[in-house]
Design a protein around this motif. Structure first.
Motif, mmCIF file in Angstrom:
data_model
loop_
_atom_site.group_PDB
_atom_site.id
_atom_site.type_symbol
_atom_site.label_atom_id
_atom_site.label_comp_id
_atom_site.label_asym_id
_atom_site.label_seq_id
_atom_site.Cartn_x
_atom_site.Cartn_y
_atom_site.Cartn_z
ATOM 1 N N THR A 85 9.195 64.482 4.159
ATOM 2 C CA THR A 85 8.103 63.884 3.388
ATOM 3 C C THR A 85 8.441 63.710 1.915
ATOM 4 O OG1 THR A 85 7.084 66.074 3.091
ATOM 5 C CG2 THR A 85 6.323 64.741 4.970
ATOM 6 N N TRP A 86 9.688 63.930 1.558
ATOM 7 C CA TRP A 86 10.157 63.773 0.176
ATOM 8 C C TRP A 86 10.875 62.443 0.074
ATOM 9 C CZ3 TRP A 86 10.929 68.716 -2.828
ATOM 10 C CH2 TRP A 86 11.189 68.468 -4.183
ATOM 11 N N PHE A 87 10.559 61.644 -0.939
ATOM 12 C CA PHE A 87 11.190 60.347 -1.153
ATOM 13 C C PHE A 87 12.704 60.544 -1.245
ATOM 14 C CE2 PHE A 87 12.192 56.636 -3.956
ATOM 15 C CZ PHE A 87 11.790 55.656 -3.065
ATOM 16 N N PRO A 88 13.485 59.836 -0.436
ATOM 17 C CA PRO A 88 14.931 60.089 -0.366
ATOM 18 C C PRO A 88 15.670 60.011 -1.712
ATOM 19 C CG PRO A 88 14.258 58.627 1.406
ATOM 20 C CD PRO A 88 13.063 58.815 0.523
ATOM 21 N N ASP A 89 15.253 59.122 -2.597
ATOM 22 C CA ASP A 89 15.958 58.964 -3.875
ATOM 23 C C ASP A 89 15.802 60.158 -4.811
ATOM 24 O OD1 ASP A 89 16.682 56.503 -2.917
ATOM 25 O OD2 ASP A 89 15.417 55.360 -4.288
ATOM 26 N N THR A 90 14.779 60.992 -4.600
ATOM 27 C CA THR A 90 14.551 62.141 -5.478
ATOM 28 C C THR A 90 14.675 63.482 -4.747
ATOM 29 O OG1 THR A 90 12.145 62.024 -5.135
ATOM 30 C CG2 THR A 90 13.051 60.819 -7.036
ATOM 31 N N LEU A 91 15.066 63.456 -3.489
ATOM 32 C CA LEU A 91 15.197 64.673 -2.688
ATOM 33 C C LEU A 91 16.356 65.528 -3.193
ATOM 34 C CD1 LEU A 91 14.434 66.328 -0.133
ATOM 35 C CD2 LEU A 91 16.050 64.898 1.116
ATOM 36 N N PRO A 92 16.069 66.778 -3.587
ATOM 37 C CA PRO A 92 17.160 67.644 -4.047
ATOM 38 C C PRO A 92 18.054 68.087 -2.889
ATOM 39 C CG PRO A 92 15.047 68.792 -4.159
ATOM 40 C CD PRO A 92 14.770 67.406 -3.684
ATOM 41 N N GLU A 93 19.286 68.418 -3.214
ATOM 42 C CA GLU A 93 20.230 68.858 -2.187
ATOM 43 C C GLU A 93 19.992 70.299 -1.764
ATOM 44 O OE1 GLU A 93 24.308 68.081 -3.111
ATOM 45 O OE2 GLU A 93 23.879 66.030 -3.738
ATOM 46 N N GLU A 94 19.546 71.142 -2.713
ATOM 47 C CA GLU A 94 19.394 72.561 -2.396
ATOM 48 C C GLU A 94 18.229 72.794 -1.440
ATOM 49 O OE1 GLU A 94 17.016 71.840 -6.168
ATOM 50 O OE2 GLU A 94 19.064 71.384 -5.598
ATOM 51 N N GLU A 95 18.291 73.948 -0.771
ATOM 52 C CA GLU A 95 17.235 74.335 0.157
ATOM 53 C C GLU A 95 15.923 74.496 -0.605
ATOM 54 O OE1 GLU A 95 16.214 77.827 3.398
ATOM 55 O OE2 GLU A 95 18.205 77.741 2.507
ATOM 56 N N LEU A 96 14.837 74.034 -0.022
ATOM 57 C CA LEU A 96 13.532 74.031 -0.680
ATOM 58 C C LEU A 96 12.738 75.311 -0.429
ATOM 59 C CD1 LEU A 96 12.611 70.375 0.308
ATOM 60 C CD2 LEU A 96 13.511 71.159 -1.891
ATOM 61 N N THR A 97 13.073 76.018 0.615
ATOM 62 C CA THR A 97 12.291 77.197 0.996
ATOM 63 C C THR A 97 13.133 78.469 0.960
ATOM 64 O OG1 THR A 97 12.761 76.798 3.332
ATOM 65 C CG2 THR A 97 10.723 75.850 2.439
ATOM 66 N N SER A 98 14.117 78.514 0.097
ATOM 67 C CA SER A 98 15.043 79.657 0.072
ATOM 68 C C SER A 98 14.444 80.915 -0.558
ATOM 69 C CB SER A 98 16.329 79.272 -0.661
ATOM 70 O OG SER A 98 16.030 78.923 -2.003
ATOM 71 N N GLU A 99 13.399 80.769 -1.344
ATOM 72 C CA GLU A 99 12.798 81.932 -2.010
ATOM 73 C C GLU A 99 11.885 82.671 -1.033
ATOM 74 O OE1 GLU A 99 11.224 81.165 -5.923
ATOM 75 O OE2 GLU A 99 12.595 79.479 -6.151
ATOM 76 N N THR A 100 12.431 83.680 -0.390
ATOM 77 C CA THR A 100 11.712 84.373 0.678
ATOM 78 C C THR A 100 10.636 85.321 0.176
ATOM 79 O OG1 THR A 100 13.398 86.102 0.729
ATOM 80 C CG2 THR A 100 13.670 84.238 2.255
#
Length: 138
Positions: free
Chosen positions: A57-72
């Motif tokens: 659901t993130w626009f491909p041109d602005t999607l970051p490479e790093e994991e989005l849910t890494s902060e557990t």
């Protein structure tokens, strides 16, 4: 990695039913019709650590490479939608919200004005995507 959610329980975004609210979008059964519904479902996906839904659901041109849910150690505890702006016929919208969360037992808040765009996906169906956001001066 995603966390299992009881479909009969309340939605992380604050609505009474996950299944009738964000669950129908996160499971792929429906596409959010408005940027506000997408914002709510993205908040719920963060709360559930659903990396796949957040990326889809993130626009491909602005999607970051790093994991989005890494902060557990982040626990999402509430969402307040302040404003949803969408001009009739426009493919752009903004949603202002405050998301509350805890890290290590300490409460925090994220106040953002998010930008969304509607465009066809790979199958040609129009859908909303998160583009980016800014932090308003409080």
């Amino acid at each position: 990695m995603s966390t299992k959610k009881d479909k009969s329980g309340p939605c992380p975004c604050g609505q009474p039913s996950f299944e009738k609210c964000c669950g129908r979008f996160i499971t792929g059964g429906e596409v959010p019709a408005t940027a506000e519904l997408l914002m709510r479902s993205r908040y719920s996906a963060f709360a559930l650590r659903d990396e796949a839904y957040l990326r889809a659901t993130w626009f491909p041109d602005t999607l970051p490479e790093e994991e989005l849910t890494s902060e557990t150690d982040v626990k999402w505890i509430g969402l307040d939608i302040k404003k949803h702006q969408h001009a009739s016929g426009s493919d752009e919208a903004t949603v202002e919200f405050v998301a509350r969360f805890k890290v290590g037992g300490k409460a925090h808040r994220l106040h953002e004005i998010s930008n969304f765009v509607r465009q066809p996906d790979d199958s040609g169906q129009a859908r909303w995507y998160y583009v980016d956001g800014r932090f308003p001066e409080d």
